[in-house]
Design a protein around this motif. Structure first.
Motif, PDB file in Angstrom:
ATOM      1  N   MET A  13      38.699  20.684  54.672  1.00  0.00           N
ATOM      2  CA  MET A  13      39.529  21.891  54.850  1.00  0.00           C
ATOM      3  C   MET A  13      38.763  23.151  54.458  1.00  0.00           C
ATOM      4  SD  MET A  13      42.463  21.225  56.184  1.00  0.00           S
ATOM      5  CE  MET A  13      43.435  22.685  55.815  1.00  0.00           C
ATOM      6  N   ASN A  32      30.898  24.536  45.772  1.00  0.00           N
ATOM      7  CA  ASN A  32      31.587  23.260  45.607  1.00  0.00           C
ATOM      8  C   ASN A  32      31.099  22.622  44.315  1.00  0.00           C
ATOM      9  OD1 ASN A  32      33.366  21.232  47.063  1.00  0.00           O
ATOM     10  ND2 ASN A  32      31.583  19.958  46.589  1.00  0.00           N
ATOM     11  N   THR A  34      30.288  19.626  43.603  1.00  0.00           N
ATOM     12  CA  THR A  34      29.075  18.878  43.914  1.00  0.00           C
ATOM     13  C   THR A  34      28.255  19.710  44.902  1.00  0.00           C
ATOM     14  OG1 THR A  34      30.446  16.907  43.729  1.00  0.00           O
ATOM     15  CG2 THR A  34      28.241  16.608  44.669  1.00  0.00           C
ATOM     16  N   ARG A  37      27.348  19.348  48.885  1.00  0.00           N
ATOM     17  CA  ARG A  37      28.255  19.742  49.973  1.00  0.00           C
ATOM     18  C   ARG A  37      27.957  21.174  50.427  1.00  0.00           C
ATOM     19  NH1 ARG A  37      33.016  16.454  50.966  1.00  0.00           N
ATOM     20  NH2 ARG A  37      33.870  15.586  49.055  1.00  0.00           N
ATOM     21  N   ILE A 127      48.791  26.535  54.237  1.00  0.00           N
ATOM     22  CA  ILE A 127      47.931  26.537  55.430  1.00  0.00           C
ATOM     23  C   ILE A 127      48.276  25.289  56.231  1.00  0.00           C
ATOM     24  CG2 ILE A 127      45.562  26.497  56.320  1.00  0.00           C
ATOM     25  CD1 ILE A 127      44.637  27.859  53.805  1.00  0.00           C
ATOM     26  N   GLY A 130      45.967  21.255  59.782  1.00  0.00           N
ATOM     27  CA  GLY A 130      44.949  20.237  59.533  1.00  0.00           C
ATOM     28  C   GLY A 130      43.546  20.800  59.677  1.00  0.00           C
TER      29      GLY A 130
HETATM   30  P1  NDP Z   1      40.473  16.921  49.221  1.00  0.00           P
HETATM   31  O1  NDP Z   1      41.905  17.087  48.956  1.00  0.00           O
HETATM   32  O2  NDP Z   1      39.964  15.589  49.588  1.00  0.00           O
HETATM   33  O3  NDP Z   1      39.671  17.454  47.940  1.00  0.00           O
HETATM   34  C1  NDP Z   1      38.270  17.344  47.865  1.00  0.00           C
HETATM   35  C2  NDP Z   1      37.695  18.606  47.304  1.00  0.00           C
HETATM   36  O4  NDP Z   1      38.240  18.872  46.002  1.00  0.00           O
HETATM   37  C3  NDP Z   1      36.194  18.495  47.136  1.00  0.00           C
HETATM   38  O5  NDP Z   1      35.618  19.742  47.417  1.00  0.00           O
HETATM   39  C4  NDP Z   1      36.064  18.137  45.664  1.00  0.00           C
HETATM   40  O6  NDP Z   1      34.829  18.466  45.115  1.00  0.00           O
HETATM   41  C5  NDP Z   1      37.142  19.008  45.086  1.00  0.00           C
HETATM   42  N1  NDP Z   1      37.559  18.588  43.757  1.00  0.00           N
HETATM   43  C6  NDP Z   1      38.291  17.497  43.438  1.00  0.00           C
HETATM   44  N2  NDP Z   1      38.495  17.435  42.118  1.00  0.00           N
HETATM   45  C7  NDP Z   1      37.877  18.518  41.578  1.00  0.00           C
HETATM   46  C8  NDP Z   1      37.735  19.016  40.258  1.00  0.00           C
HETATM   47  N3  NDP Z   1      38.306  18.402  39.231  1.00  0.00           N
HETATM   48  N4  NDP Z   1      37.015  20.139  40.090  1.00  0.00           N
HETATM   49  C9  NDP Z   1      36.469  20.787  41.137  1.00  0.00           C
HETATM   50  N5  NDP Z   1      36.570  20.362  42.395  1.00  0.00           N
HETATM   51  C10 NDP Z   1      37.272  19.241  42.627  1.00  0.00           C
HETATM   52  O7  NDP Z   1      39.961  17.988  50.311  1.00  0.00           O
HETATM   53  P2  NDP Z   1      40.640  18.442  51.674  1.00  0.00           P
HETATM   54  O8  NDP Z   1      39.667  19.364  52.302  1.00  0.00           O
HETATM   55  O9  NDP Z   1      41.147  17.287  52.443  1.00  0.00           O
HETATM   56  O10 NDP Z   1      41.923  19.269  51.200  1.00  0.00           O
HETATM   57  C11 NDP Z   1      41.835  20.419  50.389  1.00  0.00           C
HETATM   58  C12 NDP Z   1      43.237  20.919  50.107  1.00  0.00           C
HETATM   59  O11 NDP Z   1      43.858  21.226  51.329  1.00  0.00           O
HETATM   60  C13 NDP Z   1      44.145  19.894  49.424  1.00  0.00           C
HETATM   61  O12 NDP Z   1      45.005  20.546  48.539  1.00  0.00           O
HETATM   62  C14 NDP Z   1      44.938  19.289  50.536  1.00  0.00           C
HETATM   63  O13 NDP Z   1      46.226  18.858  50.135  1.00  0.00           O
HETATM   64  C15 NDP Z   1      45.036  20.443  51.478  1.00  0.00           C
HETATM   65  N6  NDP Z   1      45.083  19.953  52.851  1.00  0.00           N
HETATM   66  C16 NDP Z   1      45.757  20.624  53.736  1.00  0.00           C
HETATM   67  C17 NDP Z   1      45.830  20.225  55.033  1.00  0.00           C
HETATM   68  C18 NDP Z   1      46.549  21.036  55.931  1.00  0.00           C
HETATM   69  O14 NDP Z   1      46.738  20.697  57.093  1.00  0.00           O
HETATM   70  N7  NDP Z   1      46.998  22.173  55.476  1.00  0.00           N
HETATM   71  C19 NDP Z   1      45.195  19.040  55.552  1.00  0.00           C
HETATM   72  C20 NDP Z   1      44.438  18.417  54.570  1.00  0.00           C
HETATM   73  C21 NDP Z   1      44.415  18.871  53.274  1.00  0.00           C
HETATM   74  P3  NDP Z   1      33.611  17.390  45.108  1.00  0.00           P
HETATM   75  O15 NDP Z   1      32.971  17.501  46.462  1.00  0.00           O
HETATM   76  O16 NDP Z   1      32.741  17.848  44.007  1.00  0.00           O
HETATM   77  O17 NDP Z   1      34.233  16.046  44.869  1.00  0.00           O
END
Ligand code: NDP
Length: 476
Positions: A13, A32, A34, A37, A127, A130
């Motif tokens: 996203m 990010n 990590t 990425r 938002i 997807g």
């Molecule tokens: P994810 O929900 O899978 O989250 C992964 C990201 O979060 C990575 O960048 C990861 O970093 C980071 N992260 C996780 N834990 C931490 C932490 N403790 N500290 C810092 N960074 C952290 O990613 P998505 O892209 O799928 O979704 C992002 C958001 O958007 C979510 O809230 C999700 O619910 C929402 N969403 C919305 C959609 C929509 O249609 N509106 C569809 C999909 C998601 P690292 O790489 O370091 O692990």
């Protein structure tokens, strides 16, 4: 700092939103947890626009022009709090943090209040659309202060979906308003999907059509008033054949629907706010029921009705009636969704523009549909209707659909095909228009066992009948 906006959290996203911003000519700082990425994003898509990669939070913050605009796109819940806690000490009054994840609006209210104390703007932003939407134009629902919208709005509007030259992005209201509206969007999405699924089930099991034929019927519907993204993709899913088995794809998928929780949140807050969203609730329950394998297995042997085959002419007529039942039920589900938005808006003092919510859902999001033009009109002209059902044009639609709607629900019941969405929608319609409801009897029962008192139709005040004594009536 030279970047106009920064995105932290570069999973699918965040990465797509950052690319969308860069493609629209904005200089975007990217970060990010990590760092690999971040490097990957710049390596793969660096030629799409101006990215400023940052390895640390400090570097990221320093690369932003002031007031800083930071978009957080990390996993909802504790990770969002962790990221906020990391950035807050690095920011200065007037800076903005926008959370674009799927946060619960109560979390957003809490975070907004905490950051406001420190002079920072916190924008909870829904938002929808997807990963494709994030890249090509989502529907964007920002909450937060007016001031923050002045700074963020133009950037967000530039990357949102556009319909008839208008961006699918508008300031929804203070603090949690944006995430609340996004939550209701998802609740309505559950209801809409359930209704479409019931229509499919009836066409298959009552009219006897094969998935490929039903796909054609849906394509036909998509030319009319049901024209929507969900109907369009439904036709595509139904037309798809499994490569392994040569069977219709829909027949090889396990029939247990999953969920991430926003439908449940919608129903939970509707219960708290006292808004009957039966269409959304039935949709959430239907998904839950589908997943109860043991329960379904145990009940499989229970008897159902005999099933007479429909005559082909009747099947065609029935399909038309299903279209009408689907449309009428959809009006009810959306009416309930808007009722919930209205109730949330009043409860939290958000002053949400109900017409504008319809306008920004016309593109980019999952429930985008021609239908939303009608809702926008209904709430945009003169005094808002108490319910969408009584808006003149929707009331006309319901009037002409109601016989078919009743027939479909009756037929489903007779033939033992569950249609909880259609049935609940019709029951809501009939309950609202009833002259008298049996709620009067419930008040009598409550007064009998708990002396809870009742009001009378002919006199002011609260009354109690002495049920255990001489049944005389006392004023409460
Ligand atoms: P994810 O929900 O899978 O989250 C992964 C990201 O979060 C990575 O960048 C990861 O970093 C980071 N992260 C996780 N834990 C931490 C932490 N403790 N500290 C810092 N960074 C952290 O990613 P998505 O892209 O799928 O979704 C992002 C958001 O958007 C979510 O809230 C999700 O619910 C929402 N969403 C919305 C959609 C929509 O249609 N509106 C569809 C999909 C998601 P690292 O790489 O370091 O692990």
């Amino acid at each position: 700092g030279q970047a106009q906006i920064g995105v932290t959290g570069l999973a699918v996203m965040g990465r797509n939103l950052a690319r969308n911003l860069a493609r629209h000519g904005h200089t975007v700082a990217v970060h990010n947890r990590t760092a690999s990425r971040t490097r990957e994003l710049v390596k793969e898509f660096g030629d799409e626009g101006a990215f400023v990669p940052a390895e640390s939070a400090e570097e990221f913050v320093a690369s932003l022009e002031r007031p800083r605009r930071i978009v957080v796109m990390v996993k909802a819940g504790a990770p969002t709090d962790a990221v906020i806690d990391e950035f807050v000490p690095l920011l200065e009054p007037g800076d903005m943090i926008m959370d674009g994840g799927n946060a619960h609006y109560e979390d957003t209210r809490r975070r907004e209040a905490a950051l406001r104390e420190r002079g920072l703007h916190f924008v909870g932003c829904g938002i929808s659309g997807g990963e494709e939407g994030a890249l090509h134009g989502p529907s964007i629902m920002p909450g937060g202060s007016r001031e923050s919208y002045e700074a963020l709005g133009p950037l967000l509007e530039s990357i949102a979906a556009q319909v008839d030259g208008e961006p699918c992005c508008a300031h929804i209201g203070p603090d949690g308003a944006g995430h609340f509206v996004k939550m209701v969007h998802n609740g309505i999405e559950y209801a809409d999907m359930q209704l479409i699924a019931e229509a499919y089930d009836l066409l298959r099991r009552v009219a006897g059509y094969e998935p490929a034929r039903i796909a054609e019927i849906f394509r036909g519907w998509n030319e009319g008033r049901l024209d929507s993204y969900l109907i369009e993709i439904t036709a595509q899913v139904l037309a798809h054949t499994d490569a392994d088995t040569g069977k219709p794809f829909v027949d090889v998928v396990l029939d247990q629907a999953e969920q991430k929780g926003t439908g449940r949140w919608t129903v939970q807050s509707a219960l708290d706010l006292g808004v009957p969203v039966s269409g959304i609730a039935e949709a959430v329950f239907a998904r839950g029921l589908s997943g109860h394998a043991r329960l379904r297995e145990a009940a499989r042997a229970l008897p159902g009705p005999e099933r007479p085959e429909l005559h082909p002419d009747d099947a065609a007529r029935f399909a038309d009636q299903v279209e009408q039942a689907l449309y009428a039920s959809k009006i009810v589900a959306y009416a309930q969704g808007w009722q919930l938005i209205q109730a949330g808006s009043e409860e939290y003092g958000w002053d949400i523009d109900l017409a504008s919510v319809a306008a920004i859902w016309r593109g980019g999001c999952i429930i985008r549909a021609r239908f939303l033009n009608g809702i926008r009109r209904a709430f945009g002209e003169g005094e808002a209707p108490v319910t969408l059902l009584t808006d003149e044009l929707f009331a006309d639609d319901l009037r002409s659909a109601q016989n078919a709607w009743r027939h479909v629900v009756a037929r489903a019941t007779e033939l033992g095909v569950p249609a909880p969405g259609f049935s609940a929608a019709l029951a809501y319609y009939d309950a609202l228009r009833a002259e008298r409801l049996p709620a009067a009897l419930i008040q009598g029962q409550r007064d009998f066992f708990g002396a809870h008192t009742y009001r009378r139709v002919d006199r002011e005040g609260d009354f109690h009948t002495l049920w255990g004594e001489d049944r005389s009536e006392r004023r409460g």
